[in-house]
Write a protein that holds these residues in place. Sequence first.
Motif, PDB file in Angstrom:
ATOM      1  N   LYS A   6       1.510   1.513  12.601  1.00 16.84           N
ATOM      2  CA  LYS A   6       1.320   2.946  12.774  1.00 16.84           C
ATOM      3  C   LYS A   6       1.774   3.707  11.526  1.00 16.84           C
ATOM      4  O   LYS A   6       2.757   3.349  10.885  1.00 16.84           O
ATOM      5  CB  LYS A   6       2.118   3.460  13.969  1.00 16.84           C
ATOM      6  CG  LYS A   6       1.788   2.777  15.291  1.00 16.84           C
ATOM      7  CD  LYS A   6       0.393   3.124  15.763  1.00 16.84           C
ATOM      8  CE  LYS A   6       0.141   2.658  17.181  1.00 16.84           C
ATOM      9  NZ  LYS A   6       0.089   1.175  17.298  1.00 16.84           N
ATOM     10  N   LEU A   7       1.026   4.745  11.205  1.00 16.84           N
ATOM     11  CA  LEU A   7       1.437   5.691  10.175  1.00 16.84           C
ATOM     12  C   LEU A   7       1.898   6.962  10.868  1.00 16.84           C
ATOM     13  O   LEU A   7       1.171   7.533  11.684  1.00 16.84           O
ATOM     14  CB  LEU A   7       0.287   6.015   9.232  1.00 16.84           C
ATOM     15  CG  LEU A   7       0.600   7.080   8.172  1.00 16.84           C
ATOM     16  CD1 LEU A   7       1.623   6.550   7.176  1.00 16.84           C
ATOM     17  CD2 LEU A   7      -0.665   7.536   7.458  1.00 16.84           C
ATOM     18  N   ASN A  46       0.847  -1.181   0.000  1.00 11.83           N
ATOM     19  CA  ASN A  46       0.000   0.000   0.000  1.00 11.83           C
ATOM     20  C   ASN A  46       0.888   1.239   0.000  1.00 11.83           C
ATOM     21  O   ASN A  46       2.011   1.220   0.513  1.00 11.83           O
ATOM     22  CB  ASN A  46      -0.909   0.013   1.227  1.00 11.83           C
ATOM     23  CG  ASN A  46      -1.901  -1.127   1.215  1.00 11.83           C
ATOM     24  OD1 ASN A  46      -2.625  -1.322   0.246  1.00 11.83           O
ATOM     25  ND2 ASN A  46      -1.929  -1.890   2.304  1.00 11.83           N
ATOM     26  N   ILE A  47       0.384   2.323  -0.541  1.00  4.92           N
ATOM     27  CA  ILE A  47       1.160   3.536  -0.769  1.00  4.92           C
ATOM     28  C   ILE A  47       0.636   4.649   0.131  1.00  4.92           C
ATOM     29  O   ILE A  47      -0.577   4.873   0.213  1.00  4.92           O
ATOM     30  CB  ILE A  47       1.048   3.966  -2.241  1.00  4.92           C
ATOM     31  CG1 ILE A  47       1.492   2.816  -3.161  1.00  4.92           C
ATOM     32  CG2 ILE A  47       1.851   5.224  -2.505  1.00  4.92           C
ATOM     33  CD1 ILE A  47       0.827   2.849  -4.513  1.00  4.92           C
ATOM     34  N   TYR A  48       1.551   5.360   0.788  1.00  3.90           N
ATOM     35  CA  TYR A  48       1.186   6.454   1.687  1.00  3.90           C
ATOM     36  C   TYR A  48       1.860   7.735   1.197  1.00  3.90           C
ATOM     37  O   TYR A  48       3.057   7.737   0.900  1.00  3.90           O
ATOM     38  CB  TYR A  48       1.613   6.146   3.118  1.00  3.90           C
ATOM     39  CG  TYR A  48       0.995   4.884   3.655  1.00  3.90           C
ATOM     40  CD1 TYR A  48      -0.182   4.925   4.401  1.00  3.90           C
ATOM     41  CD2 TYR A  48       1.572   3.645   3.401  1.00  3.90           C
ATOM     42  CE1 TYR A  48      -0.766   3.765   4.876  1.00  3.90           C
ATOM     43  CE2 TYR A  48       0.996   2.471   3.876  1.00  3.90           C
ATOM     44  CZ  TYR A  48      -0.168   2.545   4.615  1.00  3.90           C
ATOM     45  OH  TYR A  48      -0.741   1.384   5.081  1.00  3.90           O
ATOM     46  N   VAL A 103       6.644  10.913   5.729  1.00  3.85           N
ATOM     47  CA  VAL A 103       5.650   9.927   6.117  1.00  3.85           C
ATOM     48  C   VAL A 103       6.340   8.572   6.149  1.00  3.85           C
ATOM     49  O   VAL A 103       7.186   8.270   5.304  1.00  3.85           O
ATOM     50  CB  VAL A 103       4.446   9.932   5.138  1.00  3.85           C
ATOM     51  CG1 VAL A 103       4.871   9.602   3.723  1.00  3.85           C
ATOM     52  CG2 VAL A 103       3.359   8.967   5.606  1.00  3.85           C
ATOM     53  N   CYS A 104       6.031   7.766   7.150  1.00  3.62           N
ATOM     54  CA  CYS A 104       6.600   6.431   7.204  1.00  3.62           C
ATOM     55  C   CYS A 104       5.645   5.501   7.929  1.00  3.62           C
ATOM     56  O   CYS A 104       4.753   5.942   8.668  1.00  3.62           O
ATOM     57  CB  CYS A 104       7.978   6.430   7.873  1.00  3.62           C
ATOM     58  SG  CYS A 104       7.965   6.720   9.651  1.00  3.62           S
ATOM     59  N   VAL A 105       5.824   4.219   7.670  1.00  5.04           N
ATOM     60  CA  VAL A 105       5.028   3.178   8.301  1.00  5.04           C
ATOM     61  C   VAL A 105       5.925   2.433   9.266  1.00  5.04           C
ATOM     62  O   VAL A 105       7.004   1.962   8.901  1.00  5.04           O
ATOM     63  CB  VAL A 105       4.447   2.209   7.254  1.00  5.04           C
ATOM     64  CG1 VAL A 105       3.637   1.117   7.930  1.00  5.04           C
ATOM     65  CG2 VAL A 105       3.603   2.969   6.246  1.00  5.04           C
ATOM     66  N   GLY A 140      -3.214   5.054  13.820  1.00  2.00           N
ATOM     67  CA  GLY A 140      -3.338   3.614  13.657  1.00  2.00           C
ATOM     68  C   GLY A 140      -3.780   3.285  12.250  1.00  2.00           C
ATOM     69  O   GLY A 140      -4.800   3.797  11.775  1.00  2.00           O
ATOM     70  N   ILE A 141      -3.019   2.479  11.542  1.00  2.00           N
ATOM     71  CA  ILE A 141      -3.316   2.194  10.141  1.00  2.00           C
ATOM     72  C   ILE A 141      -4.654   1.477   9.989  1.00  2.00           C
ATOM     73  O   ILE A 141      -5.377   1.699   9.022  1.00  2.00           O
ATOM     74  CB  ILE A 141      -2.176   1.371   9.509  1.00  2.00           C
ATOM     75  CG1 ILE A 141      -0.935   2.257   9.346  1.00  2.00           C
ATOM     76  CG2 ILE A 141      -2.586   0.792   8.157  1.00  2.00           C
ATOM     77  CD1 ILE A 141       0.261   1.551   8.797  1.00  2.00           C
ATOM     78  N   SER A 142      -5.009   0.625  10.941  1.00  4.25           N
ATOM     79  CA  SER A 142      -6.254  -0.124  10.815  1.00  4.25           C
ATOM     80  C   SER A 142      -7.474   0.772  10.954  1.00  4.25           C
ATOM     81  O   SER A 142      -8.561   0.419  10.520  1.00  4.25           O
ATOM     82  CB  SER A 142      -6.308  -1.241  11.859  1.00  4.25           C
ATOM     83  OG  SER A 142      -6.253  -0.690  13.164  1.00  4.25           O
ATOM     84  N   ASP A 143      -7.300   1.933  11.561  1.00  7.38           N
ATOM     85  CA  ASP A 143      -8.411   2.859  11.751  1.00  7.38           C
ATOM     86  C   ASP A 143      -7.863   4.277  11.759  1.00  7.38           C
ATOM     87  O   ASP A 143      -7.487   4.808  12.792  1.00  7.38           O
ATOM     88  CB  ASP A 143      -9.141   2.565  13.066  1.00  7.38           C
ATOM     89  CG  ASP A 143     -10.313   3.504  13.292  1.00  7.38           C
ATOM     90  OD1 ASP A 143     -10.644   4.259  12.367  1.00  7.38           O
ATOM     91  OD2 ASP A 143     -10.889   3.466  14.384  1.00  7.38           O
ATOM     92  N   PHE A 144      -7.825   4.901  10.583  1.00 14.13           N
ATOM     93  CA  PHE A 144      -7.207   6.216  10.489  1.00 14.13           C
ATOM     94  C   PHE A 144      -7.955   7.273  11.282  1.00 14.13           C
ATOM     95  O   PHE A 144      -7.418   8.331  11.581  1.00 14.13           O
ATOM     96  CB  PHE A 144      -7.119   6.650   9.021  1.00 14.13           C
ATOM     97  CG  PHE A 144      -5.920   6.111   8.324  1.00 14.13           C
ATOM     98  CD1 PHE A 144      -6.034   5.060   7.442  1.00 14.13           C
ATOM     99  CD2 PHE A 144      -4.669   6.638   8.565  1.00 14.13           C
ATOM    100  CE1 PHE A 144      -4.922   4.559   6.800  1.00 14.13           C
ATOM    101  CE2 PHE A 144      -3.560   6.138   7.918  1.00 14.13           C
ATOM    102  CZ  PHE A 144      -3.687   5.094   7.040  1.00 14.13           C
ATOM    103  N   CYS A 145      -9.197   7.020  11.617  1.00 11.68           N
ATOM    104  CA  CYS A 145      -9.942   8.010  12.384  1.00 11.68           C
ATOM    105  C   CYS A 145      -9.478   8.068  13.826  1.00 11.68           C
ATOM    106  O   CYS A 145      -9.870   8.951  14.572  1.00 11.68           O
ATOM    107  CB  CYS A 145     -11.440   7.690  12.332  1.00 11.68           C
ATOM    108  SG  CYS A 145     -12.149   7.963  10.694  1.00 11.68           S
ATOM    109  N   LYS A 146      -8.661   7.126  14.250  1.00  9.52           N
ATOM    110  CA  LYS A 146      -8.129   7.131  15.607  1.00  9.52           C
ATOM    111  C   LYS A 146      -6.771   7.813  15.601  1.00  9.52           C
ATOM    112  O   LYS A 146      -5.791   7.301  15.073  1.00  9.52           O
ATOM    113  CB  LYS A 146      -7.993   5.700  16.137  1.00  9.52           C
ATOM    114  CG  LYS A 146      -7.454   5.635  17.566  1.00  9.52           C
ATOM    115  CD  LYS A 146      -7.330   4.200  18.032  1.00  9.52           C
ATOM    116  CE  LYS A 146      -6.792   4.142  19.452  1.00  9.52           C
ATOM    117  NZ  LYS A 146      -6.600   2.746  19.912  1.00  9.52           N
ATOM    118  N   GLU A 147      -6.722   8.970  16.178  1.00 13.48           N
ATOM    119  CA  GLU A 147      -5.483   9.749  16.253  1.00 13.48           C
ATOM    120  C   GLU A 147      -4.821   9.424  17.579  1.00 13.48           C
ATOM    121  O   GLU A 147      -5.296   9.789  18.645  1.00 13.48           O
ATOM    122  CB  GLU A 147      -5.805  11.236  16.155  1.00 13.48           C
ATOM    123  CG  GLU A 147      -4.597  12.130  16.030  1.00 13.48           C
ATOM    124  CD  GLU A 147      -5.028  13.573  15.857  1.00 13.48           C
ATOM    125  OE1 GLU A 147      -4.186  14.371  15.479  1.00 13.48           O
ATOM    126  OE2 GLU A 147      -6.198  13.878  16.129  1.00 13.48           O
TER     127      GLU A 147
END
Length: 207
Positions: free
Chosen positions: A136-137, A73-75, A130-132, A171-178
Amino acid sequence: GNLLVHMYTTSNDLVTNKNSYFQYNAGKIDNYLMKIERDKNIVWSSYFGGSNVDGQDNIFHKYGDMAIDKYDNIYLSAFTISSDFPVTDNAKFNKLNGIEDCYFAKWSYEGELLFSSYLGGSKLEEGRSVCVLSDKLIVAGWTESSDFPTTDNASNQNTLGNRDAFISVFGISDFCKEEFNSDAGFSNLKLHTNKPVFLEDAFRLTS
Protein backbone atom coordinates in the motif's frame (compact mmCIF):
# COMPACT_ATOMS: atom_id res chain seq x y z
CA GLY A 1 25.31 2.22 -1.47
CA ASN A 2 23.76 4.89 -3.70
CA LEU A 3 22.63 8.38 -2.69
CA LEU A 4 19.25 9.67 -3.80
CA VAL A 5 18.72 13.44 -3.79
CA HIS A 6 15.32 15.12 -3.95
CA MET A 7 15.10 18.90 -3.84
CA TYR A 8 13.29 21.90 -5.28
CA THR A 9 14.91 24.34 -7.65
CA THR A 10 14.42 27.52 -9.64
CA SER A 11 17.56 26.80 -11.67
CA ASN A 12 17.58 25.89 -15.35
CA ASP A 13 21.12 24.56 -15.49
CA LEU A 14 21.26 21.62 -13.08
CA VAL A 15 22.87 18.44 -14.35
CA THR A 16 20.80 16.46 -16.86
CA ASN A 17 21.58 14.50 -20.00
CA LYS A 18 19.78 13.13 -23.04
CA ASN A 19 18.55 10.18 -20.96
CA SER A 20 16.94 12.37 -18.29
CA TYR A 21 13.19 11.90 -18.11
CA PHE A 22 12.74 15.69 -17.98
CA GLN A 23 15.77 17.71 -19.05
CA TYR A 24 14.59 21.21 -18.21
CA ASN A 25 12.92 23.24 -15.48
CA ALA A 26 9.39 23.63 -16.81
CA GLY A 27 8.28 26.38 -14.46
CA LYS A 28 9.02 28.66 -11.53
CA ILE A 29 9.94 25.97 -8.99
CA ASP A 30 10.42 22.32 -9.97
CA ASN A 31 11.29 19.08 -8.23
CA TYR A 32 14.75 17.78 -9.03
CA LEU A 33 15.89 14.17 -8.56
CA MET A 34 19.40 12.78 -8.74
CA LYS A 35 20.87 9.36 -8.07
CA ILE A 36 24.59 9.26 -7.24
CA GLU A 37 26.80 6.18 -6.94
CA ARG A 38 29.27 5.66 -4.12
CA ASP A 39 32.12 6.74 -6.43
CA LYS A 40 30.27 10.06 -6.96
CA ASN A 41 29.18 9.28 -10.52
CA ILE A 42 25.70 10.53 -11.39
CA VAL A 43 23.56 7.59 -12.46
CA TRP A 44 20.57 9.69 -13.53
CA SER A 45 18.92 13.01 -12.82
CA SER A 46 15.70 14.71 -13.83
CA TYR A 47 13.54 17.74 -13.30
CA PHE A 48 9.88 17.10 -12.42
CA GLY A 49 7.18 19.73 -12.55
CA GLY A 50 4.80 21.94 -14.49
CA SER A 51 4.89 25.56 -15.60
CA ASN A 52 4.16 27.07 -12.19
CA VAL A 53 5.19 26.23 -8.59
CA ASP A 54 5.61 22.63 -7.45
CA GLY A 55 6.44 21.62 -3.88
CA GLN A 56 7.88 24.83 -2.45
CA ASP A 57 6.46 28.33 -2.40
CA ASN A 58 9.67 30.12 -1.39
CA ILE A 59 13.11 29.40 0.00
CA PHE A 60 11.81 29.14 3.58
CA HIS A 61 8.78 26.90 3.02
CA LYS A 62 9.54 23.44 1.70
CA TYR A 63 6.81 20.83 1.63
CA GLY A 64 6.35 17.20 0.79
CA ASP A 65 7.96 13.89 1.48
CA MET A 66 9.78 11.01 -0.19
CA ALA A 67 9.71 7.26 0.46
CA ILE A 68 11.51 4.26 -1.04
CA ASP A 69 10.13 0.72 -1.23
CA LYS A 70 12.01 -2.60 -1.00
CA TYR A 71 12.62 -2.52 -4.76
CA ASP A 72 14.16 0.96 -4.50
CA ASN A 73 11.27 2.62 -6.31
CA ILE A 74 10.82 6.25 -5.27
CA TYR A 75 7.56 7.84 -4.08
CA LEU A 76 6.99 11.58 -3.83
CA SER A 77 4.15 13.74 -2.57
CA ALA A 78 3.87 17.50 -2.14
CA PHE A 79 1.72 20.18 -3.76
CA THR A 80 1.41 21.83 -7.16
CA ILE A 81 -0.36 24.84 -8.60
CA SER A 82 0.63 23.87 -12.14
CA SER A 83 -2.30 23.01 -14.42
CA ASP A 84 0.15 21.15 -16.66
CA PHE A 85 1.92 19.14 -13.97
CA PRO A 86 3.18 15.94 -15.66
CA VAL A 87 0.69 13.17 -14.94
CA THR A 88 0.73 9.70 -16.45
CA ASP A 89 -1.97 7.99 -18.50
CA ASN A 90 -2.91 5.85 -15.50
CA ALA A 91 -3.33 8.84 -13.17
CA LYS A 92 -6.15 8.65 -10.64
CA PHE A 93 -6.87 12.34 -11.24
CA ASN A 94 -5.40 13.96 -14.35
CA LYS A 95 -6.46 17.59 -13.87
CA LEU A 96 -5.77 20.33 -11.34
CA ASN A 97 -9.05 20.48 -9.45
CA GLY A 98 -8.45 23.53 -7.26
CA ILE A 99 -6.11 26.41 -6.63
CA GLU A 100 -3.48 24.05 -5.26
CA ASP A 101 -3.59 20.25 -5.32
CA CYS A 102 -1.61 17.51 -3.70
CA TYR A 103 0.31 15.34 -6.12
CA PHE A 104 1.80 11.89 -5.67
CA ALA A 105 4.17 10.06 -7.97
CA LYS A 106 6.26 6.92 -8.36
CA TRP A 107 9.68 6.79 -10.02
CA SER A 108 11.62 3.66 -10.83
CA TYR A 109 15.09 2.92 -9.52
CA GLU A 110 16.36 3.64 -13.05
CA GLY A 111 14.84 7.12 -13.19
CA GLU A 112 11.63 6.48 -15.13
CA LEU A 113 8.37 8.14 -14.12
CA LEU A 114 5.96 5.24 -13.57
CA PHE A 115 2.97 7.05 -12.12
CA SER A 116 1.92 10.61 -11.35
CA SER A 117 -1.43 12.02 -10.29
CA TYR A 118 -3.14 15.03 -8.80
CA LEU A 119 -5.19 14.59 -5.63
CA GLY A 120 -7.49 17.32 -4.39
CA GLY A 121 -10.75 19.24 -4.29
CA SER A 122 -11.73 22.71 -5.43
CA LYS A 123 -9.66 24.66 -2.87
CA LEU A 124 -6.24 23.94 -1.34
CA GLU A 125 -4.39 20.71 -0.59
CA GLU A 126 -0.84 19.78 0.33
CA GLY A 127 0.78 16.38 0.56
CA ARG A 128 2.94 16.31 3.68
CA SER A 129 3.85 12.64 4.14
CA VAL A 130 4.11 9.54 1.98
CA CYS A 131 5.07 6.03 3.00
CA VAL A 132 4.97 2.48 1.73
CA LEU A 133 3.42 -0.15 3.98
CA SER A 134 3.46 -3.65 2.52
CA ASP A 135 1.69 -3.30 -0.86
CA LYS A 136 0.00 0.00 0.00
CA LEU A 137 1.01 3.58 -0.68
CA ILE A 138 -0.22 5.98 2.01
CA VAL A 139 -0.45 9.70 1.27
CA ALA A 140 -1.28 12.13 4.07
CA GLY A 141 -1.65 15.88 4.17
CA TRP A 142 -4.23 18.60 4.67
CA THR A 143 -7.17 19.93 2.70
CA GLU A 144 -9.46 22.96 2.79
CA SER A 145 -11.84 21.48 0.21
CA SER A 146 -15.32 20.32 1.17
CA ASP A 147 -15.32 18.23 -2.02
CA PHE A 148 -12.01 16.48 -1.44
CA PRO A 149 -12.39 13.01 -3.03
CA THR A 150 -13.30 10.42 -0.43
CA THR A 151 -14.40 6.81 -0.73
CA ASP A 152 -17.64 5.24 0.46
CA ASN A 153 -15.86 3.56 3.38
CA ALA A 154 -14.22 6.78 4.63
CA SER A 155 -14.55 7.43 8.36
CA ASN A 156 -15.27 11.09 7.56
CA GLN A 157 -16.46 12.17 4.13
CA ASN A 158 -16.87 15.86 4.97
CA THR A 159 -14.57 18.53 6.34
CA LEU A 160 -15.13 19.47 9.98
CA GLY A 161 -12.86 22.52 10.20
CA ASN A 162 -11.15 25.18 8.14
CA ARG A 163 -8.34 22.77 7.38
CA ASP A 164 -8.64 19.01 7.82
CA ALA A 165 -6.15 16.20 7.57
CA PHE A 166 -6.60 13.59 4.90
CA ILE A 167 -5.22 10.07 4.58
CA SER A 168 -5.42 8.26 1.23
CA VAL A 169 -4.40 4.65 0.71
CA PHE A 170 -3.65 3.26 -2.75
CA GLY A 171 -2.76 -0.24 -3.90
CA ILE A 172 0.75 -0.03 -5.33
CA SER A 173 0.08 -2.70 -7.96
CA ASP A 174 -2.77 -0.63 -9.36
CA PHE A 175 -2.72 3.05 -8.48
CA CYS A 176 -6.08 3.59 -10.14
CA LYS A 177 -7.67 1.62 -7.31
CA GLU A 178 -8.33 3.97 -4.43
CA GLU A 179 -8.83 1.72 -1.44
CA PHE A 180 -9.47 4.23 1.32
CA ASN A 181 -9.57 7.99 1.43
CA SER A 182 -10.75 10.07 4.35
CA ASP A 183 -10.71 13.49 5.91
CA ALA A 184 -9.37 12.94 9.41
CA GLY A 185 -11.75 15.61 10.63
CA PHE A 186 -9.77 17.88 12.92
CA SER A 187 -10.64 21.55 13.20
CA ASN A 188 -7.85 23.99 12.31
CA LEU A 189 -5.35 21.16 12.00
CA LYS A 190 -1.59 21.58 11.98
CA LEU A 191 0.44 18.70 10.57
CA HIS A 192 3.85 17.52 11.60
CA THR A 193 6.25 17.23 8.65
CA ASN A 194 9.01 14.77 7.81
CA LYS A 195 7.30 12.05 9.81
CA PRO A 196 6.23 8.65 8.44
CA VAL A 197 2.47 8.48 8.68
CA PHE A 198 0.79 5.10 9.19
CA LEU A 199 -2.90 4.39 9.48
CA GLU A 200 -2.71 4.09 13.25
CA ASP A 201 -1.23 7.61 13.40
CA ALA A 202 -4.40 9.21 12.03
CA PHE A 203 -5.31 10.73 15.38
CA ARG A 204 -1.80 11.88 16.30
CA LEU A 205 -1.51 14.55 13.62
CA THR A 206 -2.33 17.60 15.71
CA SER A 207 0.32 19.80 17.24
